[in-house]
Write a protein that holds these residues in place. Structure first.
Motif, PDB file in Angstrom:
ATOM      1  N   TYR A  20      65.897  18.528  23.972  1.00 47.69           N
ATOM      2  CA  TYR A  20      66.505  19.264  25.082  1.00 47.69           C
ATOM      3  C   TYR A  20      66.220  18.628  26.437  1.00 47.69           C
ATOM      4  O   TYR A  20      66.761  19.053  27.447  1.00 47.69           O
ATOM      5  CB  TYR A  20      65.926  20.686  25.115  1.00 47.69           C
ATOM      6  N   SER A  21      65.393  17.601  26.491  1.00 48.45           N
ATOM      7  CA  SER A  21      64.744  17.155  27.725  1.00 48.45           C
ATOM      8  C   SER A  21      65.685  16.934  28.905  1.00 48.45           C
ATOM      9  O   SER A  21      66.746  16.331  28.795  1.00 48.45           O
ATOM     10  CB  SER A  21      63.990  15.857  27.447  1.00 48.45           C
ATOM     11  N   THR A 198      61.536  30.007  27.145  1.00 50.24           N
ATOM     12  CA  THR A 198      62.403  28.840  27.168  1.00 50.24           C
ATOM     13  C   THR A 198      63.330  28.847  25.964  1.00 50.24           C
ATOM     14  O   THR A 198      63.118  29.565  24.988  1.00 50.24           O
ATOM     15  CB  THR A 198      61.567  27.545  27.211  1.00 50.24           C
ATOM     16  N   ASN A 225      65.623  26.056  31.506  1.00 43.81           N
ATOM     17  CA  ASN A 225      66.609  26.338  30.466  1.00 43.81           C
ATOM     18  C   ASN A 225      66.118  27.526  29.647  1.00 43.81           C
ATOM     19  O   ASN A 225      65.176  27.368  28.870  1.00 43.81           O
ATOM     20  CB  ASN A 225      66.809  25.115  29.571  1.00 43.81           C
TER      21      ASN A 225
END
Length: 262
Positions: A20-21, A198, A225
């Motif tokens: 997801y970075s 998250t 996020n």
């Protein structure tokens, strides 16, 4: 020659489950915008031993470090800069010309400067990076991991007194169960440095008494996020000002870029 060229043009991120970075997308966009021939690689490593093995290859000139390795990476580095040593956590690593590794922390810069952008004139008008500031504000820091240490360091620079909140009581922290109306009202800033809430577990939130939050509070979640975490939604419903971690990430990324290219 090809291997040296790969080294010059490669940057990366150490972490666990980091598909997801933010960092890879941010830097790839930056490379395209500046027309730089470079790549940014996610080093998704399962444990500290693997982290050490990847570091030994020294395949990049710059690394970012995220959960859960901001403290674990320190024994594998050759040196720390003054701020990283004081914080006790590293989120940026530079491979020096002689192949040694230096650890830095730019999280505190991102957090501090995002607050200064938003509240500088009204809350921190006398801030001077060379002089410890003094203010009347207090902060509750939720969590005691590497990110919390950077937040504490930044708040110290801004003159804000901090209290840590953890699942386990210690001499340096409260437990979540300790939080009451007076404690909440005494602390203008409430900062979530934990990963609770998250993606994909977006319905979760730190267990604090949100009913005591009001319009005098500022809730800051390092999570970006989702854009508005459950923690921030609950604080907003009580009238608080809210900030997510996206601008902090942008500012810490630019600080990392400056370090790698200095």
């Amino acid at each position: 020659m090809e291997r040296e060229q790969d080294k010059v043009n490669k940057y990366g991120l150490f972490g666990k489950d980091i598909g997801y970075s933010f960092s890879r997308g941010y830097f790839e966009e930056k490379f395209d915008r500046l027309q730089i021939n470079a790549q940014y690689v996610n080093f998704d490593v399962p444990d500290a031993k693997t982290l050490q093995e990847v570091l030994l290859v020294r395949s990049a000139i710059g690394y970012n470090v995220t959960i859960p390795y901001k403290q674990d990476i320190i024994p594998f580095l050759n040196r720390l800069d003054t701020h990283a040593a004081a914080i006790g956590a590293v989120n940026t690593v530079k491979t020096e010309d002689d192949g040694t590794l230096t650890g830095y922390n730019t999280d505190y810069i991102g957090f501090r400067d995002s607050l200064l952008e938003r509240f500088g004139e009204s809350h921190f008008c006398d801030f001077d990076e060379t002089v410890l500031s003094v203010s009347s504000y207090k902060c509750l820091i939720l969590g005691t991991g590497g990110a919390s240490k950077a937040v504490h360091y930044a708040m110290q620079q801004l003159g804000v007194d901090c209290t840590f909140v953890s699942r386990k009581r210690s001499n340096n922290s409260l437990q979540y169960e300790d939080l009451n109306e007076q404690i909440i009202k005494d602390h203008t800033f409430i900062v979530n440095t934990t990963p609770v809430g998250t993606f994909p577990e977006v319905e979760m939130a730190p267990a604090i008494p949100y009913q005591y939050i009001g319009d005098a509070h500022i809730a800051f979640d390092l999570i970006y996020n989702p854009e508005q975490s459950t923690f921030l939604k609950k604080a907003l419903q009580q009238g608080a000002q809210i900030i997510n971690g996206f601008r902090m990430l942008e500012l810490q990324a630019e600080a990392s870029w400056s370090i790698w290219n200095s």
